[in-house]
Write a protein that holds these residues in place. Structure first.
Motif, PDB file in Angstrom:
ATOM      1  N   GLY A  17       4.177   1.811  -9.341  1.00 51.93           N
ATOM      2  CA  GLY A  17       3.068   2.726  -8.908  1.00 51.93           C
ATOM      3  C   GLY A  17       2.438   3.373 -10.288  1.00 51.93           C
ATOM      4  O   GLY A  17       1.218   3.099 -10.283  1.00 51.93           O
ATOM      5  N   GLY A  18       3.078   3.654 -11.174  1.00 56.71           N
ATOM      6  CA  GLY A  18       2.477   3.999 -12.479  1.00 56.71           C
ATOM      7  C   GLY A  18       1.765   3.005 -13.164  1.00 56.71           C
ATOM      8  O   GLY A  18       0.535   3.231 -13.534  1.00 56.71           O
ATOM      9  N   TRP A  19       2.491   1.863 -13.109  1.00 59.75           N
ATOM     10  CA  TRP A  19       1.517   0.670 -13.718  1.00 59.75           C
ATOM     11  C   TRP A  19       0.335   0.186 -13.257  1.00 59.75           C
ATOM     12  O   TRP A  19      -0.606  -0.103 -13.666  1.00 59.75           O
ATOM     13  CB  TRP A  19       2.539  -0.475 -14.020  1.00 59.75           C
ATOM     14  CG  TRP A  19       2.149  -1.694 -14.576  1.00 59.75           C
ATOM     15  CD1 TRP A  19       1.259  -2.630 -13.950  1.00 59.75           C
ATOM     16  CD2 TRP A  19       1.754  -2.098 -16.063  1.00 59.75           C
ATOM     17  NE1 TRP A  19       1.274  -3.718 -15.074  1.00 59.75           N
ATOM     18  CE2 TRP A  19       1.376  -3.161 -16.132  1.00 59.75           C
ATOM     19  CE3 TRP A  19       2.077  -1.215 -17.120  1.00 59.75           C
ATOM     20  CZ2 TRP A  19       1.159  -3.758 -17.405  1.00 59.75           C
ATOM     21  CZ3 TRP A  19       2.098  -1.553 -18.271  1.00 59.75           C
ATOM     22  CH2 TRP A  19       1.320  -2.999 -18.566  1.00 59.75           C
ATOM     23  N   ASN A  20       0.410   0.290 -11.531  1.00 55.42           N
ATOM     24  CA  ASN A  20      -0.797  -0.092 -10.917  1.00 55.42           C
ATOM     25  C   ASN A  20      -1.568   1.056 -10.499  1.00 55.42           C
ATOM     26  O   ASN A  20      -2.511   0.758  -9.673  1.00 55.42           O
ATOM     27  CB  ASN A  20       0.003  -0.794  -9.449  1.00 55.42           C
ATOM     28  CG  ASN A  20       0.585  -2.143  -9.676  1.00 55.42           C
ATOM     29  OD1 ASN A  20       0.449  -2.781 -10.661  1.00 55.42           O
ATOM     30  ND2 ASN A  20       1.706  -2.554  -8.779  1.00 55.42           N
ATOM     31  N   ASP A  21      -1.255   2.216 -11.086  1.00 56.21           N
ATOM     32  CA  ASP A  21      -2.446   3.421 -10.723  1.00 56.21           C
ATOM     33  C   ASP A  21      -2.207   3.778  -9.318  1.00 56.21           C
ATOM     34  O   ASP A  21      -3.104   3.878  -8.393  1.00 56.21           O
ATOM     35  CB  ASP A  21      -3.505   2.988 -11.131  1.00 56.21           C
ATOM     36  CG  ASP A  21      -3.774   3.109 -12.535  1.00 56.21           C
ATOM     37  OD1 ASP A  21      -3.026   3.670 -13.242  1.00 56.21           O
ATOM     38  OD2 ASP A  21      -4.807   2.175 -12.938  1.00 56.21           O
TER      39      ASP A  21
END
Length: 454
Positions: A17-21
Protein backbone atom coordinates in the motif's frame (compact mmCIF):
# COMPACT_ATOMS: atom_id res chain seq x y z
CA UNK A 1 0.38 -21.35 10.86
CA UNK A 2 -2.27 -18.62 11.13
CA UNK A 3 0.14 -16.47 13.15
CA UNK A 4 2.56 -16.28 10.21
CA UNK A 5 -0.17 -15.90 7.58
CA UNK A 6 -1.90 -13.10 9.48
CA UNK A 7 1.33 -11.22 10.15
CA UNK A 8 2.42 -11.62 6.52
CA UNK A 9 -0.90 -10.26 5.22
CA UNK A 10 -0.70 -7.19 7.48
CA UNK A 11 2.96 -6.38 6.75
CA UNK A 12 2.58 -6.99 3.00
CA UNK A 13 -0.53 -4.80 2.96
CA UNK A 14 1.34 -1.89 4.53
CA UNK A 15 4.40 -2.35 2.29
CA UNK A 16 2.43 -2.75 -0.95
CA UNK A 17 0.00 0.00 0.00
CA UNK A 18 2.84 2.41 0.75
CA UNK A 19 4.56 1.60 -2.55
CA UNK A 20 1.32 2.06 -4.51
CA UNK A 21 0.22 5.17 -2.56
CA UNK A 22 -2.84 3.27 -1.37
CA UNK A 23 -2.40 3.49 2.40
CA UNK A 24 -5.80 5.17 2.62
CA UNK A 25 -7.33 2.10 0.97
CA UNK A 26 -5.44 -0.10 3.42
CA UNK A 27 -6.99 1.79 6.33
CA UNK A 28 -10.46 1.60 4.82
CA UNK A 29 -9.97 -2.11 4.16
CA UNK A 30 -9.14 -2.69 7.83
CA UNK A 31 -12.22 -0.81 9.03
CA UNK A 32 -14.46 -2.49 6.45
CA UNK A 33 -13.13 -5.89 7.48
CA UNK A 34 -13.90 -5.21 11.13
CA UNK A 35 -17.44 -4.06 10.32
CA UNK A 36 -18.01 -7.01 8.00
CA UNK A 37 -16.88 -9.47 10.68
CA UNK A 38 -19.37 -8.16 13.22
CA UNK A 39 -22.14 -7.98 10.62
CA UNK A 40 -21.54 -11.60 9.62
CA UNK A 41 -21.44 -12.75 13.25
CA UNK A 42 -24.63 -10.94 14.25
CA UNK A 43 -26.38 -12.25 11.15
CA UNK A 44 -25.52 -15.80 12.20
CA UNK A 45 -27.07 -15.59 15.68
CA UNK A 46 -30.59 -16.54 14.70
CA UNK A 47 -29.53 -19.22 12.22
CA UNK A 48 -27.11 -20.84 14.66
CA UNK A 49 -29.67 -20.76 17.46
CA UNK A 50 -32.23 -22.41 15.18
CA UNK A 51 -30.00 -25.29 14.10
CA UNK A 52 -28.48 -25.89 17.50
CA UNK A 53 -32.02 -26.22 18.83
CA UNK A 54 -32.84 -28.74 16.11
CA UNK A 55 -29.63 -30.66 16.82
CA UNK A 56 -30.53 -30.81 20.51
CA UNK A 57 -33.82 -32.49 19.62
CA UNK A 58 -32.07 -34.98 17.34
CA UNK A 59 -29.59 -35.86 20.08
CA UNK A 60 -32.18 -36.24 22.82
CA UNK A 61 -34.27 -38.52 20.61
CA UNK A 62 -31.26 -40.72 19.78
CA UNK A 63 -31.36 -39.93 16.06
CA UNK A 64 -27.77 -38.70 15.93
CA UNK A 65 -26.49 -41.97 17.39
CA UNK A 66 -28.44 -43.98 14.83
CA UNK A 67 -27.10 -41.92 11.91
CA UNK A 68 -23.52 -42.21 13.15
CA UNK A 69 -23.92 -45.94 13.75
CA UNK A 70 -25.10 -46.53 10.18
CA UNK A 71 -22.03 -44.85 8.65
CA UNK A 72 -19.57 -45.98 11.30
CA UNK A 73 -17.14 -47.82 8.92
CA UNK A 74 -16.50 -44.71 6.79
CA UNK A 75 -16.33 -42.27 9.69
CA UNK A 76 -13.99 -44.47 11.71
CA UNK A 77 -11.48 -44.43 8.84
CA UNK A 78 -11.70 -40.66 8.49
CA UNK A 79 -11.76 -39.93 12.22
CA UNK A 80 -10.02 -42.80 14.04
CA UNK A 81 -9.50 -40.67 17.17
CA UNK A 82 -13.24 -40.09 17.70
CA UNK A 83 -15.22 -42.78 19.57
CA UNK A 84 -17.75 -44.36 17.18
CA UNK A 85 -20.79 -43.46 19.29
CA UNK A 86 -19.69 -39.92 20.12
CA UNK A 87 -22.15 -37.13 19.16
CA UNK A 88 -19.44 -35.52 17.03
CA UNK A 89 -19.90 -38.28 14.45
CA UNK A 90 -23.54 -37.39 13.89
CA UNK A 91 -22.86 -33.65 13.88
CA UNK A 92 -20.14 -34.01 11.25
CA UNK A 93 -22.33 -36.24 9.08
CA UNK A 94 -25.17 -33.71 9.14
CA UNK A 95 -22.78 -30.89 8.29
CA UNK A 96 -21.37 -32.82 5.32
CA UNK A 97 -24.87 -33.66 4.09
CA UNK A 98 -25.91 -30.00 4.26
CA UNK A 99 -22.78 -28.98 2.34
CA UNK A 100 -23.47 -31.53 -0.39
CA UNK A 101 -26.95 -30.09 -0.90
CA UNK A 102 -25.65 -26.52 -0.87
CA UNK A 103 -27.52 -25.66 2.34
CA UNK A 104 -25.03 -23.09 3.63
CA UNK A 105 -27.40 -21.69 6.26
CA UNK A 106 -27.67 -25.14 7.81
CA UNK A 107 -24.12 -26.35 7.18
CA UNK A 108 -22.33 -23.64 9.17
CA UNK A 109 -24.29 -24.06 12.44
CA UNK A 110 -24.03 -27.83 12.18
CA UNK A 111 -20.30 -27.52 11.56
CA UNK A 112 -19.91 -25.28 14.59
CA UNK A 113 -21.73 -27.84 16.67
CA UNK A 114 -19.45 -30.56 15.35
CA UNK A 115 -16.37 -28.54 16.33
CA UNK A 116 -17.75 -28.11 19.84
CA UNK A 117 -18.35 -31.85 20.07
CA UNK A 118 -14.79 -32.50 18.88
CA UNK A 119 -13.46 -30.02 21.43
CA UNK A 120 -14.98 -32.20 24.14
CA UNK A 121 -12.36 -34.81 23.17
CA UNK A 122 -9.49 -32.33 23.02
CA UNK A 123 -6.96 -32.83 25.82
CA UNK A 124 -4.98 -29.76 24.67
CA UNK A 125 -7.32 -26.73 24.52
CA UNK A 126 -6.19 -24.18 21.95
CA UNK A 127 -4.48 -26.79 19.75
CA UNK A 128 -6.38 -28.39 16.87
CA UNK A 129 -6.68 -32.16 17.03
CA UNK A 130 -6.20 -34.43 14.02
CA UNK A 131 -9.97 -34.91 13.86
CA UNK A 132 -10.55 -31.13 13.79
CA UNK A 133 -8.02 -30.66 10.99
CA UNK A 134 -9.59 -33.46 8.97
CA UNK A 135 -13.06 -32.01 9.47
CA UNK A 136 -11.95 -28.53 8.40
CA UNK A 137 -10.19 -29.91 5.31
CA UNK A 138 -13.36 -31.76 4.32
CA UNK A 139 -15.36 -28.55 4.76
CA UNK A 140 -13.04 -26.52 2.55
CA UNK A 141 -13.39 -29.14 -0.18
CA UNK A 142 -16.91 -30.38 0.49
CA UNK A 143 -18.54 -32.20 -2.41
CA UNK A 144 -21.41 -30.04 -3.65
CA UNK A 145 -23.93 -31.65 -5.94
CA UNK A 146 -25.27 -28.40 -7.40
CA UNK A 147 -23.31 -25.08 -7.44
CA UNK A 148 -26.54 -23.10 -7.22
CA UNK A 149 -24.99 -19.63 -6.88
CA UNK A 150 -22.72 -20.00 -9.90
CA UNK A 151 -25.60 -21.40 -11.98
CA UNK A 152 -27.79 -18.47 -10.96
CA UNK A 153 -25.17 -15.96 -12.12
CA UNK A 154 -24.80 -17.68 -15.49
CA UNK A 155 -28.57 -17.90 -15.95
CA UNK A 156 -29.11 -14.26 -14.98
CA UNK A 157 -26.52 -13.24 -17.58
CA UNK A 158 -28.42 -15.05 -20.35
CA UNK A 159 -26.43 -18.27 -20.61
CA UNK A 160 -27.92 -20.88 -22.91
CA UNK A 161 -26.45 -23.71 -20.81
CA UNK A 162 -26.08 -22.55 -17.20
CA UNK A 163 -26.33 -26.11 -15.86
CA UNK A 164 -23.38 -27.25 -17.97
CA UNK A 165 -21.11 -26.66 -14.96
CA UNK A 166 -22.95 -29.19 -12.76
CA UNK A 167 -20.86 -32.10 -13.99
CA UNK A 168 -17.58 -30.16 -14.20
CA UNK A 169 -17.98 -28.72 -10.69
CA UNK A 170 -18.85 -32.14 -9.27
CA UNK A 171 -15.75 -33.73 -10.82
CA UNK A 172 -13.52 -30.85 -9.70
CA UNK A 173 -14.80 -30.90 -6.14
CA UNK A 174 -14.35 -34.68 -6.00
CA UNK A 175 -10.69 -34.14 -6.95
CA UNK A 176 -10.37 -31.43 -4.30
CA UNK A 177 -11.97 -33.60 -1.62
CA UNK A 178 -9.68 -36.52 -2.46
CA UNK A 179 -6.58 -34.33 -2.18
CA UNK A 180 -7.90 -32.83 1.07
CA UNK A 181 -8.26 -36.25 2.69
CA UNK A 182 -4.89 -37.52 1.44
CA UNK A 183 -2.99 -34.35 2.33
CA UNK A 184 -4.48 -33.97 5.81
CA UNK A 185 -3.59 -37.59 6.63
CA UNK A 186 -0.03 -37.19 5.31
CA UNK A 187 0.62 -33.76 6.83
CA UNK A 188 -0.40 -34.84 10.33
CA UNK A 189 2.58 -37.22 10.32
CA UNK A 190 5.17 -34.53 9.48
CA UNK A 191 7.40 -33.40 12.39
CA UNK A 192 6.41 -29.74 11.92
CA UNK A 193 2.74 -30.53 12.53
CA UNK A 194 3.13 -33.53 14.82
CA UNK A 195 2.08 -33.24 18.45
CA UNK A 196 2.58 -35.67 21.27
CA UNK A 197 -0.38 -38.03 21.12
CA UNK A 198 -0.10 -39.21 24.72
CA UNK A 199 -2.49 -36.74 26.30
CA UNK A 200 -4.96 -36.83 23.40
CA UNK A 201 -4.95 -40.61 23.24
CA UNK A 202 -5.50 -40.75 27.00
CA UNK A 203 -8.53 -38.51 26.66
CA UNK A 204 -9.92 -40.38 23.67
CA UNK A 205 -9.13 -43.69 25.29
CA UNK A 206 -11.09 -42.71 28.38
CA UNK A 207 -14.07 -41.67 26.29
CA UNK A 208 -13.83 -44.83 24.18
CA UNK A 209 -13.68 -46.99 27.30
CA UNK A 210 -16.63 -45.10 28.73
CA UNK A 211 -18.53 -45.55 25.46
CA UNK A 212 -17.84 -49.27 25.51
CA UNK A 213 -18.97 -49.66 29.12
CA UNK A 214 -22.07 -47.57 28.60
CA UNK A 215 -22.78 -49.32 25.31
CA UNK A 216 -22.92 -52.63 27.10
CA UNK A 217 -25.25 -51.06 29.64
CA UNK A 218 -27.54 -49.80 26.87
CA UNK A 219 -26.39 -46.26 26.09
CA UNK A 220 -23.58 -43.73 25.82
CA UNK A 221 -23.10 -40.87 28.24
CA UNK A 222 -20.80 -37.93 27.54
CA UNK A 223 -22.26 -35.60 30.10
CA UNK A 224 -18.95 -34.92 31.84
CA UNK A 225 -17.15 -34.05 28.60
CA UNK A 226 -19.16 -30.94 27.81
CA UNK A 227 -21.43 -32.63 25.26
CA UNK A 228 -25.19 -32.83 25.59
CA UNK A 229 -25.89 -36.00 27.61
CA UNK A 230 -27.73 -38.60 25.60
CA UNK A 231 -30.23 -41.06 26.95
CA UNK A 232 -30.66 -44.55 25.51
CA UNK A 233 -32.90 -44.27 22.41
CA UNK A 234 -36.56 -44.69 23.29
CA UNK A 235 -39.02 -46.63 21.22
CA UNK A 236 -41.42 -44.58 19.16
CA UNK A 237 -45.11 -44.65 19.96
CA UNK A 238 -47.49 -46.18 17.42
CA UNK A 239 -49.15 -42.82 16.76
CA UNK A 240 -45.75 -41.13 16.41
CA UNK A 241 -44.56 -43.80 13.99
CA UNK A 242 -47.66 -43.39 11.83
CA UNK A 243 -47.23 -39.60 11.80
CA UNK A 244 -43.57 -39.90 10.80
CA UNK A 245 -44.44 -42.25 7.94
CA UNK A 246 -47.15 -39.83 6.79
CA UNK A 247 -44.67 -36.93 6.84
CA UNK A 248 -42.10 -38.89 4.81
CA UNK A 249 -44.72 -39.91 2.26
CA UNK A 250 -45.82 -36.28 1.95
CA UNK A 251 -42.30 -35.12 1.15
CA UNK A 252 -41.76 -38.00 -1.28
CA UNK A 253 -44.90 -36.91 -3.11
CA UNK A 254 -43.71 -33.29 -3.15
CA UNK A 255 -40.32 -34.42 -4.48
CA UNK A 256 -41.89 -36.42 -7.32
CA UNK A 257 -44.21 -33.51 -8.10
CA UNK A 258 -41.24 -31.13 -8.42
CA UNK A 259 -39.17 -33.53 -10.55
CA UNK A 260 -42.02 -34.76 -12.78
CA UNK A 261 -44.94 -32.33 -12.42
CA UNK A 262 -46.65 -33.71 -15.52
CA UNK A 263 -47.52 -36.86 -13.55
CA UNK A 264 -49.81 -34.68 -11.42
CA UNK A 265 -51.25 -32.76 -14.35
CA UNK A 266 -49.12 -29.67 -13.65
CA UNK A 267 -47.28 -28.04 -16.59
CA UNK A 268 -43.49 -27.93 -16.26
CA UNK A 269 -41.93 -24.49 -15.94
CA UNK A 270 -39.68 -23.29 -18.74
CA UNK A 271 -36.49 -23.36 -16.65
CA UNK A 272 -37.22 -26.86 -15.33
CA UNK A 273 -38.00 -28.18 -18.81
CA UNK A 274 -34.50 -27.25 -19.97
CA UNK A 275 -32.92 -29.29 -17.16
CA UNK A 276 -32.30 -33.01 -17.08
CA UNK A 277 -33.80 -35.29 -14.44
CA UNK A 278 -30.64 -35.29 -12.30
CA UNK A 279 -30.49 -31.50 -12.04
CA UNK A 280 -34.21 -31.26 -11.28
CA UNK A 281 -33.83 -33.94 -8.61
CA UNK A 282 -30.97 -32.16 -6.86
CA UNK A 283 -32.76 -28.80 -7.09
CA UNK A 284 -35.84 -30.40 -5.54
CA UNK A 285 -33.74 -31.89 -2.74
CA UNK A 286 -32.17 -28.49 -2.06
CA UNK A 287 -35.60 -26.86 -1.78
CA UNK A 288 -37.24 -29.59 0.30
CA UNK A 289 -34.31 -30.44 2.58
CA UNK A 290 -34.66 -27.66 5.16
CA UNK A 291 -38.49 -27.83 5.49
CA UNK A 292 -38.15 -31.60 5.87
CA UNK A 293 -35.47 -31.35 8.57
CA UNK A 294 -37.33 -28.62 10.47
CA UNK A 295 -40.45 -30.76 10.60
CA UNK A 296 -38.96 -34.26 10.83
CA UNK A 297 -36.58 -33.71 13.76
CA UNK A 298 -39.16 -32.17 16.14
CA UNK A 299 -41.76 -34.77 15.16
CA UNK A 300 -39.24 -37.60 15.61
CA UNK A 301 -38.27 -36.24 19.03
CA UNK A 302 -41.91 -35.85 20.09
CA UNK A 303 -42.65 -39.40 18.96
CA UNK A 304 -39.87 -40.58 21.28
CA UNK A 305 -41.18 -38.72 24.31
CA UNK A 306 -38.87 -35.68 24.19
CA UNK A 307 -40.23 -32.36 25.46
CA UNK A 308 -39.57 -30.61 22.19
CA UNK A 309 -40.18 -26.98 23.20
CA UNK A 310 -38.03 -27.08 26.32
CA UNK A 311 -35.17 -28.95 24.66
CA UNK A 312 -35.23 -26.71 21.58
CA UNK A 313 -34.92 -23.62 23.77
CA UNK A 314 -31.99 -25.15 25.67
CA UNK A 315 -30.20 -25.91 22.42
CA UNK A 316 -30.89 -22.45 20.98
CA UNK A 317 -29.31 -20.80 24.03
CA UNK A 318 -25.94 -22.18 23.00
CA UNK A 319 -25.98 -20.06 19.82
CA UNK A 320 -25.26 -16.80 21.63
CA UNK A 321 -22.16 -18.07 23.44
CA UNK A 322 -20.86 -19.51 20.15
CA UNK A 323 -21.16 -16.12 18.40
CA UNK A 324 -19.33 -14.29 21.19
CA UNK A 325 -16.37 -16.64 20.72
CA UNK A 326 -16.36 -16.25 16.92
CA UNK A 327 -16.33 -12.43 16.69
CA UNK A 328 -12.68 -11.79 17.76
CA UNK A 329 -11.36 -14.43 15.35
CA UNK A 330 -13.47 -13.11 12.47
CA UNK A 331 -12.42 -9.51 13.11
CA UNK A 332 -8.74 -10.49 13.23
CA UNK A 333 -8.79 -12.44 9.96
CA UNK A 334 -11.10 -10.14 7.94
CA UNK A 335 -9.14 -7.04 8.94
CA UNK A 336 -5.93 -8.55 7.53
CA UNK A 337 -7.71 -9.69 4.37
CA UNK A 338 -9.32 -6.26 3.93
CA UNK A 339 -5.95 -4.52 4.28
CA UNK A 340 -4.31 -6.84 1.74
CA UNK A 341 -7.12 -6.34 -0.78
CA UNK A 342 -7.08 -2.57 -0.28
CA UNK A 343 -3.33 -2.40 -0.86
CA UNK A 344 -3.68 -4.09 -4.25
CA UNK A 345 -1.99 -7.31 -3.16
CA UNK A 346 -4.18 -9.52 -5.35
CA UNK A 347 -3.46 -7.44 -8.44
CA UNK A 348 0.27 -7.57 -7.71
CA UNK A 349 0.24 -11.35 -7.31
CA UNK A 350 -1.67 -11.65 -10.59
CA UNK A 351 0.95 -9.64 -12.45
CA UNK A 352 3.82 -11.60 -10.90
CA UNK A 353 2.30 -15.02 -11.65
CA UNK A 354 0.96 -14.27 -15.14
CA UNK A 355 4.29 -14.88 -16.97
CA UNK A 356 4.58 -18.25 -15.25
CA UNK A 357 1.00 -19.41 -15.84
CA UNK A 358 0.55 -18.17 -19.40
CA UNK A 359 2.86 -20.83 -20.94
CA UNK A 360 0.86 -23.42 -19.01
CA UNK A 361 -2.31 -22.21 -20.81
CA UNK A 362 -3.89 -21.06 -17.55
CA UNK A 363 -6.31 -18.22 -18.46
CA UNK A 364 -5.00 -15.01 -16.91
CA UNK A 365 -8.57 -13.78 -16.38
CA UNK A 366 -9.02 -16.55 -13.79
CA UNK A 367 -5.95 -15.70 -11.74
CA UNK A 368 -7.47 -12.94 -9.53
CA UNK A 369 -10.49 -15.16 -8.85
CA UNK A 370 -8.31 -18.16 -7.96
CA UNK A 371 -6.14 -16.06 -5.61
CA UNK A 372 -9.13 -14.41 -3.94
CA UNK A 373 -11.17 -17.58 -3.44
CA UNK A 374 -9.50 -18.76 -0.20
CA UNK A 375 -9.74 -15.26 1.27
CA UNK A 376 -13.19 -13.84 0.59
CA UNK A 377 -16.39 -15.36 -0.74
CA UNK A 378 -18.08 -12.03 -1.50
CA UNK A 379 -15.04 -10.67 -3.37
CA UNK A 380 -14.77 -13.90 -5.38
CA UNK A 381 -18.45 -13.65 -6.28
CA UNK A 382 -17.88 -10.10 -7.53
CA UNK A 383 -14.93 -11.27 -9.65
CA UNK A 384 -17.00 -14.13 -11.09
CA UNK A 385 -19.80 -11.73 -12.00
CA UNK A 386 -17.30 -9.40 -13.70
CA UNK A 387 -15.80 -12.25 -15.76
CA UNK A 388 -19.23 -13.48 -16.86
CA UNK A 389 -20.38 -10.00 -17.91
CA UNK A 390 -17.10 -9.11 -19.59
CA UNK A 391 -16.49 -12.32 -21.55
CA UNK A 392 -20.06 -13.60 -21.92
CA UNK A 393 -21.88 -16.32 -19.93
CA UNK A 394 -21.18 -19.10 -22.43
CA UNK A 395 -17.49 -18.34 -22.86
CA UNK A 396 -15.23 -21.22 -21.79
CA UNK A 397 -13.38 -18.94 -19.34
CA UNK A 398 -16.68 -17.86 -17.75
CA UNK A 399 -17.81 -21.46 -17.38
CA UNK A 400 -14.43 -22.38 -15.90
CA UNK A 401 -14.66 -19.48 -13.44
CA UNK A 402 -18.11 -20.67 -12.39
CA UNK A 403 -16.75 -24.20 -11.96
CA UNK A 404 -13.92 -22.90 -9.75
CA UNK A 405 -16.42 -20.99 -7.63
CA UNK A 406 -18.56 -24.08 -7.22
CA UNK A 407 -15.72 -26.47 -6.37
CA UNK A 408 -13.61 -24.45 -3.91
CA UNK A 409 -14.19 -22.73 -0.58
CA UNK A 410 -13.08 -19.70 1.45
CA UNK A 411 -10.51 -21.58 3.52
CA UNK A 412 -9.43 -18.73 5.81
CA UNK A 413 -13.01 -17.69 6.59
CA UNK A 414 -13.99 -21.28 7.42
CA UNK A 415 -10.92 -21.69 9.61
CA UNK A 416 -11.60 -18.43 11.46
CA UNK A 417 -15.23 -19.32 12.13
CA UNK A 418 -14.86 -23.00 13.00
CA UNK A 419 -11.68 -22.77 15.04
CA UNK A 420 -12.77 -19.50 16.62
CA UNK A 421 -15.93 -21.13 17.95
CA UNK A 422 -13.83 -23.41 20.19
CA UNK A 423 -10.89 -21.08 20.83
CA UNK A 424 -8.34 -22.93 18.68
CA UNK A 425 -5.21 -20.83 18.11
CA UNK A 426 -2.78 -23.47 16.80
CA UNK A 427 -4.43 -24.78 13.62
CA UNK A 428 -1.52 -27.09 12.72
CA UNK A 429 -1.92 -28.63 9.25
CA UNK A 430 -5.56 -27.65 8.64
CA UNK A 431 -4.75 -24.52 6.57
CA UNK A 432 -2.14 -26.19 4.29
CA UNK A 433 -4.50 -29.10 3.63
CA UNK A 434 -7.36 -26.72 2.84
CA UNK A 435 -5.20 -24.62 0.50
CA UNK A 436 -3.98 -27.74 -1.29
CA UNK A 437 -7.62 -28.73 -1.80
CA UNK A 438 -8.39 -25.26 -3.19
CA UNK A 439 -5.40 -25.43 -5.54
CA UNK A 440 -6.52 -28.86 -6.73
CA UNK A 441 -10.03 -27.56 -7.31
CA UNK A 442 -8.72 -24.70 -9.45
CA UNK A 443 -6.38 -26.88 -11.54
CA UNK A 444 -8.99 -29.62 -11.94
CA UNK A 445 -11.59 -27.04 -13.00
CA UNK A 446 -9.37 -25.72 -15.79
CA UNK A 447 -8.44 -29.18 -17.06
CA UNK A 448 -11.95 -30.64 -16.84
CA UNK A 449 -13.66 -27.62 -18.42
CA UNK A 450 -11.16 -27.59 -21.26
CA UNK A 451 -11.78 -31.29 -21.89
CA UNK A 452 -15.57 -31.26 -21.44
CA UNK A 453 -16.70 -27.78 -22.50
CA UNK A 454 -13.87 -26.61 -24.72
Amino acid sequence: MLNYIWLALVLLAVAIGGWNDRLKDVTEGAFDGAKTAVTIALGLIGIIALWLGVMRLAERAGLVQRIAHGLRPIMRRLFPDVPPEHPAMGSMLMNMSANMLGLGNAATPLGLRAMRDLEALNARPGVATNAMCTFLALNTSSVQLIPATAIAILAASGSTRPTAIVGTALLATLCAASVAIISVKLLEKLPIFWISPSAEKTKVGQDSQKAEIKGKAGGTDYSDSGVVPQEPPRRSSILGLITLIALILLFIMLFVRMVAPTLFGVPMAGDAAAQNVFVRSVNALSILAIPFLLSFFPLYAAAHGVKVYEEFVEGAKEGFSVILKIIPFLVTMLVAIGMFKGAGGIELLSRVLSPVLTPLHFPTDLLPLALMRPLSGSATLALLTDIVHRLGPDNIVSLTAATIYGSTETTFYVAAVYFGAVGIKQTRHAIPAGLLADLTGVIASVIICRAVLG
